[in-house]
Design an enzyme around this catalytic site. Structure first.
Site, PDB file in Angstrom:
ATOM      1  N   HIS A  52      26.713  -6.956  -2.643  1.00  0.00           N
ATOM      2  CA  HIS A  52      26.334  -6.908  -1.222  1.00  0.00           C
ATOM      3  C   HIS A  52      26.313  -8.293  -0.584  1.00  0.00           C
ATOM      4  CE1 HIS A  52      25.501  -2.684  -1.527  1.00  0.00           C
ATOM      5  NE2 HIS A  52      24.567  -2.860  -2.448  1.00  0.00           N
ATOM      6  N   ARG A  77      25.985 -10.618 -10.044  1.00  0.00           N
ATOM      7  CA  ARG A  77      26.119  -9.168  -9.860  1.00  0.00           C
ATOM      8  C   ARG A  77      27.516  -8.899  -9.305  1.00  0.00           C
ATOM      9  NH1 ARG A  77      22.381  -5.006  -6.393  1.00  0.00           N
ATOM     10  NH2 ARG A  77      22.986  -6.279  -4.606  1.00  0.00           N
TER      11      ARG A  77
END
Ligand code: 3PY
Ligand code: MG
Length: 260
Positions: A52, A77
């Site tokens: 994100h 991530r």
């Protein structure tokens, strides 16, 4: 001059093995100097978010080096299902990977395959930047790699919770990591995003207890100091708290208000 081949003193795997809590800041703005500031501010780790956040492979390369310069471990991530980036993150010197949306035992097996060298996995050889950054020889890197490259599978859907026992049984998986926002979204079938809600937090505690019983680490993303404290009390070892954008907004807001 210190030995340039001396191993890193702040290895994430070693810290987790000591059963202490490690707090990771969350880097979304993809600015390596900000990663270094977060590290110097005292976080034990900084996670570079490609799911994100705005990180790409170049900012991950520079962000990992910035974290090391600031004295913190770097985690990455990757985007959902992007298992190739798991290997690349470790090749660039990440000490940990937090994989989003691991919803089945097959996802967990693919994660371990990308993260670990044979016989545990199928990671391909080429950690030159990682060895350089960590100050170790390639031989030493190889010897330590399967323990030192720490992988967390994110548990953030009912499917993942249903498959938890099988996921926890995957050899080479080091831990699970709760995504409470997605967990609340999926548990409510899209009705709400409520990461601090009681049923989400209770489920998180149950997942952590199962992980610890299976000999794995437990991690969680938190959205408030209260949730971070509760996570620590529930036995989570890796606690994400404090995104770069959130810290700037909150601190700048307070400073601006102070001058009103
Ligand atoms: C979640 O809460 O779903 C997360 O993925 C935290 O970043
Ligand atoms: Mg999520």
């Amino acid at each position: 001059m210190s030995d340039p081949r001396a191993p890193l003193s702040n290895s994430l795997a070693d810290t987790l093995a000591q059963d202490t809590t490690i707090v990771t800041a969350w880097s979304t703005m993809a600015v390596p100097a900000v990663v270094e500031l977060l590290a110097r501010a005292g976080y034990g780790a900084v996670t570079l978010d490609m799911q994100h956040g705005a990180h790409d492979i170049a900012s991950v390369r520079d962000g990992i080096a910035a974290a090391v310069l600031g004295g913190a471990a770097a985690l990455v991530r990757p985007p959902v299902d992007d298992f190739a980036t798991v290997s690349r993150a470790f090749d660039l010197g990440a000490q940990g990977v937090i994989m989003p949306m691991v919803n089945s035992v097959d996802d967990a097996l693919a994660l371990v395959a990308a993260a670990k060298y044979p016989p545990l996995g199928a990671r391909s050889w080429g950690p030159h930047r990682a060895a350089m950054l960590q100050g170790v020889t390639l031989d030493d890197y190889h010897r330590a790699a399967n323990r030192a490259a720490v992988v967390f599978a994110m548990i953030e859907t009912p499917a993942a919770v249903a498959a938890l026992d099988d996921i926890l049984a995957v050899e080479g998986l080091d831990g699970v990591f709760i995504g409470p926002a997605d967990l609340s979204l999926t548990l409510s079938d899209g009705a709400e995003i409520a990461p601090g809600a009681e049923r989400v937090q209770t489920l998180a505690g149950e997942v952590a207890a199962k992980a610890r019983a299976a000999g794995k680490h437990a991690g969680i993303y938190t959205n408030s100091v209260e949730d971070a404290r509760r996570a620590k009390a529930m036995g989570f070892q890796l606690i994400a708290h404090g995104s770069d954008a959130g810290i700037v907004l909150e601190t700048a807001g307070r400073m601006a208000r102070d001058l009103d």
